[in-house]
Enzyme design. Structure first.
Site, short mmCIF file in Angstrom:
data_model
loop_
_atom_site.label_atom_id
_atom_site.label_comp_id
_atom_site.label_asym_id
_atom_site.label_seq_id
_atom_site.Cartn_x
_atom_site.Cartn_y
_atom_site.Cartn_z
N LYS A 196 62.03 -6.13 87.57
CA LYS A 196 62.99 -7.06 88.18
C LYS A 196 62.52 -7.54 89.55
O LYS A 196 61.77 -6.86 90.24
CB LYS A 196 64.39 -6.43 88.21
N ARG A 232 65.77 1.75 80.82
CA ARG A 232 65.41 0.63 79.94
C ARG A 232 64.19 -0.05 80.54
O ARG A 232 64.27 -0.60 81.63
CB ARG A 232 66.60 -0.33 79.87
N1 HH2 Z 1 68.57 -6.04 81.97
C1 HH2 Z 1 68.19 -7.12 81.24
C2 HH2 Z 1 68.71 -7.30 79.95
N2 HH2 Z 1 69.54 -6.41 79.39
N3 HH2 Z 1 70.74 -4.40 79.52
C3 HH2 Z 1 71.12 -3.31 80.21
N4 HH2 Z 1 71.94 -2.42 79.65
N5 HH2 Z 1 70.68 -3.09 81.48
C4 HH2 Z 1 69.84 -3.96 82.12
O1 HH2 Z 1 69.49 -3.72 83.30
C5 HH2 Z 1 69.42 -5.13 81.41
C6 HH2 Z 1 69.90 -5.31 80.09
C7 HH2 Z 1 67.25 -8.11 81.82
O2 HH2 Z 1 65.91 -7.80 81.47
P1 HH2 Z 1 65.07 -8.46 80.27
O3 HH2 Z 1 65.70 -8.16 78.95
O4 HH2 Z 1 63.67 -8.05 80.37
O5 HH2 Z 1 65.09 -10.00 80.58
P2 HH2 Z 1 65.82 -11.23 79.92
O6 HH2 Z 1 67.29 -11.02 80.10
O7 HH2 Z 1 65.29 -12.42 80.69
O8 HH2 Z 1 65.46 -11.29 78.45
#
Ligand code: HH2
Length: 275
Positions: A196, A232
């Protein structure tokens, strides 16, 4: 929990796993590297991301979930009831719910549920990065949601402070510093710091997502030593190594104990850790 984004626009790996064969190969590598859960998402939730409709989201995630379900625990990262139901029917057993609204679906289907804290939605959330006491506000919100879900009959409940969701870098660091406040509620805690942007800012520059590995390992390890039960992450192998060392260092084995408390029926050997 290994992240599998089947999206064209996720902030750190958008477009890499859109092809189902590439997605499956990546998921299997994360399992080999030590992931206990694969979190499949078909809609980016980065700040300002363009929402996708349920049909498109299902087209992205369902083939991958069907193929993986016999091989590992699969969670679906979605805010939509329709997608959650279809993913559970395809073999997912956990709803990773960044909107913290889908507990009725978990109650009805017997699925596990992750309640994550956010204010507004991904399109608007950074406007709401304003708190009196961020630690108390996030804790009270999550405990309220978890209690509602428990009363509705959900057995497996996780809470997640939502690092980066309606939060400044300062809020993220404060939540991590005081993670014990959330852990002490007794609900098993999931933390997602992976790649992040605040990690880059804290390191003194913006850094690309790929350059945030060290920050991811450092903050995930910190979270585990403060009692988080699951982290995660995109980069499973280095974090699993760090998690195992962190667990062995913390003699109480919080990850194992919290997994037991979550009533998942899955157990993690103390010393092996959870990631
Ligand atoms: N962060 C993201 C997405 N889902 N779910 C939980 N429970 N906790 C988190 O911190 C979280 C999440 C954001 O990360 P990412 O999936 O890599 O990115 P994007 O939303 O751009 O697909």
């Amino acid at each position: 929990m290994g992240v599998l984004n089947v999206t064209p626009d996720s902030f750190s790996d958008g477009g890499r796993w859109l092809d189902p064969d590439a997605a499956l190969a990546h998921a299997r590598q994360m399992i080999a590297d030590g992931a206990d859960v694969i979190d499949v998402g078909g809609e980016s939730t980065r700040p300002g991301a363009t929402p996708v409709d349920a049909a498109e989201e299902m087209r992205r995630v369902l083939p991958v979930i069907e193929a993986l379900a016999g091989e590992t625990v699969v969670s679906v990262d979605t805010r939509k009831e329709e997608v959650a139901r279809a993913a559970l029917a395809a073999g997912a057993s956990l709803i990773n719910d960044v909107s913290a609204t889908l507990w009725p679906v978990a109650a009805e289907t017997g699925a596990g549920w992750v309640a994550m804290h956010m204010k507004g939605d991904p399109a608007t959330m950074q406007r709401y990065a304003d708190y009196g006491d961020v630690v108390t506000e996030v804790r009270d919100y999550l405990v309220g949601r978890a209690e509602k879900a428990r009363a509705a009959g959900v057995e497996e409940i996780w809470v997640d402070p939502g690092i980066g969701f309606a939060k400044t870098a300062e809020h993220n660091l404060t939540l991590l510093k005081h993670l014990d406040v959330l852990v002490s509620t007794g609900w098993p805690v999931l933390v997602g710091t992976s790649r992040k942007s605040f990690l880059g800012r804290v390191a003194g520059g913006s850094l690309t997502a790929a350059d945030r590995l060290e920050g991811t390992v450092a903050t995930s390890t910190w979270a585990i030593t403060r009692g988080a039960a699951m982290v995660r992450v995109h980069d499973v192998k280095p974090v699993v190594m760090a998690a195992r060392l962190a667990d062995q260092t913390v003699s109480a084995g919080p990850a194992a104990a919290a997994w037991e408390r979550a009533g998942t029926g899955r157990s993690v050997t103390v010393g092996e850790g959870a990631a």
